[in-house]
Motif scaffolding. Sequence first.
Motif, PDB file in Angstrom:
ATOM      1  N   ALA A 319       0.916  -1.164  -0.080  1.00 29.15           N
ATOM      2  CA  ALA A 319       0.033  -0.002   0.077  1.00 29.15           C
ATOM      3  C   ALA A 319       1.004   1.589  -0.067  1.00 29.15           C
ATOM      4  N   MET A 320       0.575   2.181  -1.023  1.00 33.25           N
ATOM      5  CA  MET A 320       0.962   3.549  -0.754  1.00 33.25           C
ATOM      6  C   MET A 320       0.821   4.273   0.367  1.00 33.25           C
ATOM      7  N   PRO A 321       1.844   4.790   1.241  1.00 35.37           N
ATOM      8  CA  PRO A 321       1.855   5.396   2.449  1.00 35.37           C
ATOM      9  C   PRO A 321       1.001   6.672   2.386  1.00 35.37           C
ATOM     10  N   ALA A 322      -0.092   6.834   3.349  1.00 36.27           N
ATOM     11  CA  ALA A 322      -0.947   7.948   3.388  1.00 36.27           C
ATOM     12  C   ALA A 322      -0.226   9.303   3.290  1.00 36.27           C
ATOM     13  N   ASN A 323       0.926   9.386   3.910  1.00 36.85           N
ATOM     14  CA  ASN A 323       1.759  10.541   3.859  1.00 36.85           C
ATOM     15  C   ASN A 323       2.058  11.025   2.332  1.00 36.85           C
ATOM     16  N   THR A 324       2.480  10.129   1.702  1.00 39.00           N
ATOM     17  CA  THR A 324       2.902  10.496   0.099  1.00 39.00           C
ATOM     18  C   THR A 324       1.335  10.588  -0.561  1.00 39.00           C
ATOM     19  N   VAL A 325       0.424  10.108  -0.287  1.00 37.78           N
ATOM     20  CA  VAL A 325      -0.836  10.274  -1.084  1.00 37.78           C
ATOM     21  C   VAL A 325      -1.426  11.588  -0.533  1.00 37.78           C
ATOM     22  N   ILE A 326      -1.274  11.890   0.711  1.00 42.10           N
ATOM     23  CA  ILE A 326      -1.973  13.332   0.930  1.00 42.10           C
ATOM     24  C   ILE A 326      -1.319  14.591   0.097  1.00 42.10           C
ATOM     25  N   ASP A 327       0.076  14.321   0.063  1.00 43.35           N
ATOM     26  CA  ASP A 327       0.990  15.426  -0.372  1.00 43.35           C
ATOM     27  C   ASP A 327       0.733  15.205  -2.164  1.00 43.35           C
ATOM     28  N   ASP A 328       0.483  13.947  -2.594  1.00 47.60           N
ATOM     29  CA  ASP A 328      -0.085  14.126  -4.170  1.00 47.60           C
ATOM     30  C   ASP A 328      -1.340  14.801  -4.151  1.00 47.60           C
ATOM     31  N   TYR A 329      -2.398  14.391  -3.310  1.00 50.29           N
ATOM     32  CA  TYR A 329      -3.673  14.726  -3.598  1.00 50.29           C
ATOM     33  C   TYR A 329      -3.792  16.338  -3.309  1.00 50.29           C
ATOM     34  N   ASN A 330      -2.936  16.982  -2.422  1.00 50.94           N
ATOM     35  CA  ASN A 330      -2.956  18.503  -2.239  1.00 50.94           C
ATOM     36  C   ASN A 330      -2.293  19.049  -3.788  1.00 50.94           C
ATOM     37  N   GLU A 331      -1.693  18.403  -4.330  1.00 50.55           N
ATOM     38  CA  GLU A 331      -1.017  19.045  -5.651  1.00 50.55           C
ATOM     39  C   GLU A 331      -2.070  18.868  -6.876  1.00 50.55           C
ATOM     40  N   LEU A 332      -2.827  17.398  -6.792  1.00 49.87           N
ATOM     41  CA  LEU A 332      -3.416  17.178  -7.827  1.00 49.87           C
ATOM     42  C   LEU A 332      -4.904  18.024  -7.859  1.00 49.87           C
ATOM     43  N   ILE A 333      -5.144  18.441  -6.706  1.00 49.51           N
ATOM     44  CA  ILE A 333      -6.337  19.400  -6.835  1.00 49.51           C
ATOM     45  C   ILE A 333      -6.309  20.897  -6.753  1.00 49.51           C
ATOM     46  N   SER A 334      -4.795  21.127  -6.822  1.00 48.55           N
ATOM     47  CA  SER A 334      -4.420  22.619  -7.117  1.00 48.55           C
ATOM     48  C   SER A 334      -4.824  22.845  -8.675  1.00 48.55           C
ATOM     49  N   PRO A 335      -4.700  24.155  -9.015  1.00 47.84           N
ATOM     50  CA  PRO A 335      -4.920  24.526 -10.299  1.00 47.84           C
ATOM     51  C   PRO A 335      -3.999  23.822 -11.521  1.00 47.84           C
ATOM     52  N   ALA A 336      -2.923  23.454 -11.194  1.00 45.44           N
ATOM     53  CA  ALA A 336      -2.247  22.865 -12.191  1.00 45.44           C
ATOM     54  C   ALA A 336      -2.777  21.329 -12.287  1.00 45.44           C
ATOM     55  N   HIS A 337      -2.945  20.753 -11.462  1.00 46.82           N
ATOM     56  CA  HIS A 337      -3.603  19.340 -11.574  1.00 46.82           C
ATOM     57  C   HIS A 337      -2.623  18.527 -11.761  1.00 46.82           C
ATOM     58  N   LYS A 338      -1.303  18.840 -11.086  1.00 45.74           N
ATOM     59  CA  LYS A 338      -0.317  17.790 -11.703  1.00 45.74           C
ATOM     60  C   LYS A 338       0.735  17.996 -10.287  1.00 45.74           C
ATOM     61  N   VAL A 339       1.577  16.806 -10.141  1.00 48.59           N
ATOM     62  CA  VAL A 339       2.520  16.843  -9.110  1.00 48.59           C
ATOM     63  C   VAL A 339       3.888  17.393  -9.566  1.00 48.59           C
ATOM     64  N   VAL A 340       4.387  18.495  -8.941  1.00 45.62           N
ATOM     65  CA  VAL A 340       5.525  19.114  -9.775  1.00 45.62           C
ATOM     66  C   VAL A 340       6.828  18.555  -8.374  1.00 45.62           C
ATOM     67  N   ARG A 341       7.926  17.977  -9.169  1.00 41.95           N
ATOM     68  CA  ARG A 341       9.043  17.584  -8.179  1.00 41.95           C
ATOM     69  C   ARG A 341      10.176  18.382  -8.579  1.00 41.95           C
ATOM     70  N   GLY A 342      11.104  18.559  -7.518  1.00 39.93           N
ATOM     71  CA  GLY A 342      12.263  19.207  -7.975  1.00 39.93           C
ATOM     72  C   GLY A 342      13.365  18.206  -8.402  1.00 39.93           C
ATOM     73  N   SER A 343      14.550  18.692  -9.070  1.00 37.29           N
ATOM     74  CA  SER A 343      15.604  17.656  -9.690  1.00 37.29           C
ATOM     75  C   SER A 343      16.746  18.664  -9.690  1.00 37.29           C
ATOM     76  N   ILE A 344      17.937  17.915  -9.690  1.00 36.71           N
ATOM     77  CA  ILE A 344      19.222  18.877  -9.880  1.00 36.71           C
ATOM     78  C   ILE A 344      20.061  18.221 -10.999  1.00 36.71           C
ATOM     79  N   GLY A 345      19.426  17.352 -11.655  1.00 37.42           N
ATOM     80  CA  GLY A 345      19.957  16.940 -12.800  1.00 37.42           C
ATOM     81  C   GLY A 345      21.085  16.006 -12.701  1.00 37.42           C
ATOM     82  N   ILE A 346      21.034  14.950 -11.819  1.00 44.50           N
ATOM     83  CA  ILE A 346      21.970  13.845 -11.929  1.00 44.50           C
ATOM     84  C   ILE A 346      21.520  12.394 -11.877  1.00 44.50           C
ATOM     85  N   THR A 347      22.268  11.438 -12.115  1.00 44.50           N
ATOM     86  CA  THR A 347      21.982  10.206 -11.776  1.00 44.50           C
ATOM     87  C   THR A 347      22.762   9.285 -10.896  1.00 44.50           C
TER      88      THR A 347
END
Length: 555
Positions: A319-347
């Motif tokens: 099961a996907m943990p609720a804390n992750t789900v809550i963060d996703d939900y709040n971004e998905l109901i925002s005007p952008a309707h998507k989850v935005v994640r940061g990156s610094i460009g490394i592998t």
Amino acid sequence: MKSFLGRLRYRRLASTFTILATLSAGILIGSIVSHGVRGQESSKVDTSDATPLKIPSPRDMSTDFTRIAKEVEPAVVNINTITLPKERQQSRRNLHQRQAPQQQQPPDDNDDDDQDDQGQGGQGGQGGNQNFQDFFNRFFGMGPQGGQDEGGQERESLGSGFIVDPRGYIITNNHVVDKADKIFVKLPSDPEGGSLQGRPARVVGVDKETDIAVIKIETDHPLPTVKLGNSDGAQVGDWVIAIGSPFTLSQTVTAGIVSAKNRTIDPGTAGQFQHFIQTDAAINPGNSGGPLLNMAGEVIGVNTAIFTQSGTYAGVGFAMPANTVIDDYNELISPAHKVVRGSIGITFQPSLSSAVSRVYGFKSGVLVASVTPGFAADKAGLKAGDIIVTVDGRSVKDGNDLVENISARKPGSTIKVGYLRNGSQMEANVVVADRAKMLAAVSNAPEDDDNGNPSAPDAAQSKLGLQVNDLPQGAPAGLHGVLVAGVKPGSFADEIGLSDLQGQVIVAINRQPVHSVAEFGKFVAALKPGSDVAFELVDPQRRGLGSRYLGGTLP
């Protein structure tokens, strides 16, 4: 003589008569006894002293399980989806464009991950993904008429979800609604025998990387909702309850315990943002998207996947943990309707052997495999081989820790990255980029398709069980090292995983750059039993993925 014969005949007649008389008497006695028995059977038994049985009053045997089921079931829904065959789908859109419902799904940006997609043991490629499909099956079950799009038939599927907002907002799995042309939600309060499909729903937003989706149904009155809990508080051994619609059997309640936490089930890059709660509560096809509840009746996870070779419950679910789900939900109901994640460009490589860590001189941190040219880390001066040990002064334990830290940052914000280079402590200010935009730009960049074919094999290395070749003419510009040409079964090289990497290039051994077979041989000759050995390799056909590190201790 005649007298003797007469007496003999007389005795025979007498014996015969005696036998017949005896048989007759036996038959007569048997008839009398039988008649007596039948008479007893047919007679009525006096039951005036028997006490009638009574159905007792219902006894309340309520437990916490009963209470939770009663409280939560009204908010757990059945989700049906319909996917039309492509030919019919196109035809319907042409003929009935105004009437055909169009799902408002976010665009598919086909994001990759910042983590080295070779994953652990090289299973992040095609083979690893196939194994994942074989054993970690998403359990979005088919409905009674579910199946493939054969004969021009619609494909129907079934899943679960739960209401989190009385205005009709529902959380489920992305794979429940992915590519569906029609989505229907049936509430527990909807009358039986009504529409099997239920109420039409629209997609609000989806996050493929955590497999979470938010959908919405219209309602003229407030709907019952679940309570969301803090999944960080869940402990291994805690009782949990799963509710959903396995095999179309809606409102099914099962119980188990938390078997493990922070479980990554996909060894490739898809698992970078998926760290599941593992449970033995029975979940099956159709449970997907339903809630996993603690004993306070709070949702601590969204049932997402099962470990199985049969396609049904085998005692291990995720099961996907609720804390992750809550963060996703709040971004998905925002005007952008998507989850935005940061990156610094490394592998980076998800895990490293202890020998590699010792050779590179760190106990915790992340060894950079590659730096994306022109993006954040590159602009800040980071290079492949650097070891990231802190972000804004906080220690970085491993790759998961780094990803969670940076992905939560807003694009445009600046972080201070502490790293080691050749044993020296260094720092750099890095501007966090939008991960989706960065990866989209990288995916549009041309890749180096040059490929060096191995030359004739050189002498085998007795210490390692490894055969290497010089790079052939026409090798990609700037590439140095030796090709992995063969590995002896059971050898040191085989044990550390080099047998799966034939055709890749060893560019360094114990941090010393390699340019030829002769040079490689000198480095190997200097190794002694008990020495730590670390190899840095690159795939000449996929150089953009950066380096991979393997190592071990020589026996």
